[in-house]
Design a protein around this motif. Structure first.
Motif, PDB file in Angstrom:
ATOM      1  N   THR A 106     -10.208 -37.079 -34.395  1.00 34.22           N
ATOM      2  CA  THR A 106      -9.924 -35.691 -34.011  1.00 34.22           C
ATOM      3  C   THR A 106     -11.222 -34.890 -33.890  1.00 34.22           C
ATOM      4  OG1 THR A 106      -7.798 -35.794 -35.153  1.00 34.22           O
ATOM      5  CG2 THR A 106      -8.668 -33.598 -34.643  1.00 34.22           C
ATOM      6  N   VAL A 120      -3.849 -29.669 -21.498  1.00 37.30           N
ATOM      7  CA  VAL A 120      -3.702 -28.214 -21.581  1.00 37.30           C
ATOM      8  C   VAL A 120      -4.863 -27.608 -22.359  1.00 37.30           C
ATOM      9  CG1 VAL A 120      -2.281 -26.357 -22.539  1.00 37.30           C
ATOM     10  CG2 VAL A 120      -1.203 -28.248 -21.309  1.00 37.30           C
ATOM     11  N   THR A 121      -5.219 -28.247 -23.473  1.00 38.74           N
ATOM     12  CA  THR A 121      -6.339 -27.739 -24.278  1.00 38.74           C
ATOM     13  C   THR A 121      -7.645 -27.744 -23.486  1.00 38.74           C
ATOM     14  OG1 THR A 121      -5.294 -28.589 -26.289  1.00 38.74           O
ATOM     15  CG2 THR A 121      -7.634 -28.047 -26.402  1.00 38.74           C
ATOM     16  N   GLU A 131      -2.038 -36.843 -20.886  1.00 37.56           N
ATOM     17  CA  GLU A 131      -1.694 -36.395 -22.234  1.00 37.56           C
ATOM     18  C   GLU A 131      -1.648 -34.870 -22.212  1.00 37.56           C
ATOM     19  OE1 GLU A 131      -1.074 -38.070 -24.947  1.00 37.56           O
ATOM     20  OE2 GLU A 131      -1.659 -40.129 -24.457  1.00 37.56           O
ATOM     21  N   MET A 132      -0.437 -34.311 -22.193  1.00 34.53           N
ATOM     22  CA  MET A 132      -0.290 -32.883 -21.942  1.00 34.53           C
ATOM     23  C   MET A 132      -1.025 -32.030 -22.977  1.00 34.53           C
ATOM     24  SD  MET A 132       1.114 -32.535 -19.113  1.00 34.53           S
ATOM     25  CE  MET A 132       1.243 -30.755 -19.219  1.00 34.53           C
ATOM     26  N   SER A 133      -0.965 -32.420 -24.234  1.00 38.06           N
ATOM     27  CA  SER A 133      -1.637 -31.608 -25.262  1.00 38.06           C
ATOM     28  C   SER A 133      -3.140 -31.584 -25.041  1.00 38.06           C
ATOM     29  CB  SER A 133      -1.318 -32.157 -26.655  1.00 38.06           C
ATOM     30  OG  SER A 133      -1.745 -33.513 -26.766  1.00 38.06           O
ATOM     31  N   VAL A 134      -3.699 -32.762 -24.706  1.00 38.66           N
ATOM     32  CA  VAL A 134      -5.138 -32.839 -24.441  1.00 38.66           C
ATOM     33  C   VAL A 134      -5.482 -32.109 -23.154  1.00 38.66           C
ATOM     34  CG1 VAL A 134      -7.055 -34.412 -23.948  1.00 38.66           C
ATOM     35  CG2 VAL A 134      -5.356 -35.021 -25.682  1.00 38.66           C
TER      36      VAL A 134
END
Length: 628
Positions: free
Chosen positions: A426, A509-510, A504-507
């Motif tokens: 992370t 979007v961030t 990877e939507m979370s990655v």
């Protein structure tokens, strides 16, 4: 596919023809000859790619082909150096990348270099560089790669120092050559260690078996011999790909013609190190400690280069540090990959492919700008969107791509890298996301300073580049818009099996939010004329000064080389050589001469002297016999 040999032979023939007879040709004939030759090579490379990727898979994998191979040098029954052509997914992909960018550079150079002294020599050097790089990527064994690796260094030296009457260009070419030579020494030692224990130079043998098994239990200074071998090989890659602390040559390489910058810094020389690690990736998987080293070096280099790029004022140096940072992204992706999780490997190769196109576009766009305003400094630009609409739009597309904004190609490849880093750690994922945000900031700082902001006073009204220069811009812009939609994972993966790319939507979007924040800050600071950048530079004067001077790494090298090595080590050695070594030899010469002068009478040639000496000698011998 024996015809693939023409891809290597033709650029070599073009180099010889242009190098030996170019001075008898007009600029137009030499340029057309070099460009036509590269166009044929590009067509053959695309034919190879289509034919290769259309072949049926075996067990779900593409077959590795060696259409041409012959033995050159034999050392033992098992150890020999071959010369040949190896076709597999990454080498075929690199053929497409190198020929595409090189062809665009050739076409662009027809306009950019028009009227330059040494025009024919320039195209000869381009052909030599293309031959060297193509030979490197299709090498069947690591020693063949090393031969072309060194040839790439020699040809880049010639191109960077093209303006050989300019002292800064000469210094830059020597700097690039010397720094990479130090790194290549490590590469050569690593090759010798690896081949000694594995008893082969062949890539197929090295990557399909357990090449390091014969090194088991053998250590040196607390590290296994395998770790030493692969670390030293990576040292060669780090030098060629300008990883910290061997990065210092790349920004100065901007002294060469701008199309050369596009060729060297986009798709060819600087990605050689990435390609080397990718080629030996199965071997690196056997030494995860070295993969960790690659990750840490890449992560630090990415941040360092991004911070330095944020404050540079020369547009080509901004792009140079951007290149260092983006190559570091690829290294990090390879470092976080493993035999079980090959996402990073695929992401690295995908980013290599997309980055080659939009970085070449950025450098060629910078060349068009420099061609219009006759300066590299951003302070001499501003408001150019009104005068250079084609360059403005294409440059903006490249900036959006490298910033990671969808749907441009850089978004897709960088998203895969960030996803791979988050899988590993992370903290590492956050680190690389921050670097991605800095990338968006410094690229749009560059964009606004060139095309918006305060318009500089120009001696002549800026104008759009000629057709031969803006055609490559349009072509590369179209590729940048579309390349992200290529199902790259279906073709190039670490294990040869297809990988279905998914976002990877979370990655994603961030990363997009971070990129938009970087763009927003750049817009706030640089879109319209204001004193906010100056105030920020004053408020953070210490950091700004250090970053502007590249954290004084060059000065550290200068101190170490001049004050310590030259003055502290070389000067005493030179004194010892002159006074002790040379003095001893001079003493022997003096003694020989003096003694010879003293006894020269013994060889006077006078018979009377010889008779007298003979008589005296006989009497002495007789006395000695009588007395004894």
């Amino acid at each position: 596919m024996e015809y693939s040999l023409i891809i290597l032979l033709l650029p070599m023939v073009m180099f010889l023809v242009l190098g030996l007879f170019g001075h008898k040709m007009s600029h137009r004939v030499a340029g057309l000859l070099g460009t036509t030759g590269l166009a044929v090579i590009t067509a053959l490379a695309y034919t190879v790619a289509v034919q290769y990727f259309s072949m049926p898979r075996i067990d779900g994998k593409f077959t590795t082909l060696i259409p041409v191979n012959f033995e050159w040098l034999r050392f033992t029954d098992a150890l020999h150096i071959d010369l040949g052509i190896l076709l597999d997914p990454i080498s075929v992909m690199m053929l497409v990348v190198i020929t595409t960018v090189s062809l665009m550079v050739h076409i662009y150079s027809m306009g950019y270099m028009h009227g330059e002294v040494g025009f024919q020599r320039y195209f000869a050097f381009l052909s030599l560089f293309s031959f060297s790089m193509l030979g490197l990527v299709v090498a069947t064994n690591i020693f063949q790669m090393y031969i072309f690796w060194e040839l790439v260094g020699a040809s880049s030296y010639l191109l960077i120092g093209f303006y050989y009457t300019k002292p800064s260009a000469v210094s830059a070419s020597k700097k690039a050559f010397i720094v990479t030579r130090f790194a290549d020494l490590g590469f050569l030692i690593g090759i010798l260690i690896l081949s000694y224990f594995a008893q082969t130079f062949d890539f197929n043998t090295l990557t399909t078996g357990n090449a390091l098994s014969s090194m088991a239990g053998k250590t040196f200074m607390g590290l296994s011999v395998g770790v030493w071998a692969m670390s030293l090989i990576f040292m060669g890659g780090a030098g060629k790909s300008a990883m910290f602390p061997l990065h210092i040559w790349l920004p100065d390489a901007m002294e060469g013609p701008t199309p050369v910058s596009a060729l060297i810094h986009a798709a060819t020389m600087v990605v050689a190190g990435v390609y080397l690690v990718a080629r030996l990736f199965p071997v690196y998987c056997q030494v995860p400690e070295v993969l960790d080293l690659i990750t840490y070096v890449g992560a630090f280099t990415a941040l360092y280069a991004a911070v330095v790029a944020c404050v540079q004022t020369d547009i080509k140096r901004v792009l140079a540090f951007s290149t260092i940072s983006q190559i570091a992204f690829m290294m990090v992706a390879l470092g976080v990959a493993s035999a079980d999780h090959g996402l990073g490997y695929m992401a690295s190769m995908f980013h290599l492919f997309t980055h080659a196109m939009f970085k070449a576009l950025l450098f060629l766009g910078a060349g068009a700008i420099i061609h219009a305003v006759h300066s590299n400094e951003m302070s001499h630009m501003g408001g150019l969107r009104k005068y250079m609409p084609v360059t403005h739009i294409t440059f903006l597309i490249a900036c959006l791509a490298i910033a990671g904004i969808p749907p441009f190609s850089g978004f897709f490849s960088k998203d895969e890298i960030l996803a791979a880093t988050f899988q590993k750690s992370t903290f590492l994922g956050i680190w690389m996301t921050v670097v991605a945000g800095l990338t968006a900031f410094y690229m749009f700082r560059l964009y606004y300073n060139i095309f918006w902001g305060k318009e500089a006073n120009h001696e002549h009204t800026p104008h759009e580049a000629p057709k031969s220069m803006y055609f490559p811009l349009i072509f590369l812009a179209l590729v940048t818009c579309l390349a992200g939609f290529i199902p790259f994972g279906e073709f190039v993966t670490s294990d040869g099996l297809p990988y279905h790319i998914h976002i990877e939507m979370s990655v994603a979007v961030t990363s997009v939010i971070v990129a938009l924040i970087g763009i927003a800050i750049a817009t706030w600071l640089y879109k319209d004329p204001n004193n906010k950048p100056d105030r920020m530079a004053t408020a953070m004067s210490g950091l700004y000064k250090w970053a502007y001077h590249r954290f004084y790494i060059d000065e550290v090298y200068q101190f170490i080389t001049h004050k310590i090595i030259f003055n502290g080590i070389c000067t005493p050695i030179a004194w010892f050589d002159r006074h002790v070594v040379d003095g001893t030899m001079n003493m022997f010469a003096w003694l020989t001469q003096t003694v010879s002068y003293k006894i020269r009478g013994l060889q006077s040639g006078q018979l009377q002297s010889y008779a007298w000496i003979f008589l005296m000698g006989a009497l002495v011998i007789a006395l000695l016999v009588i007395c004894l």
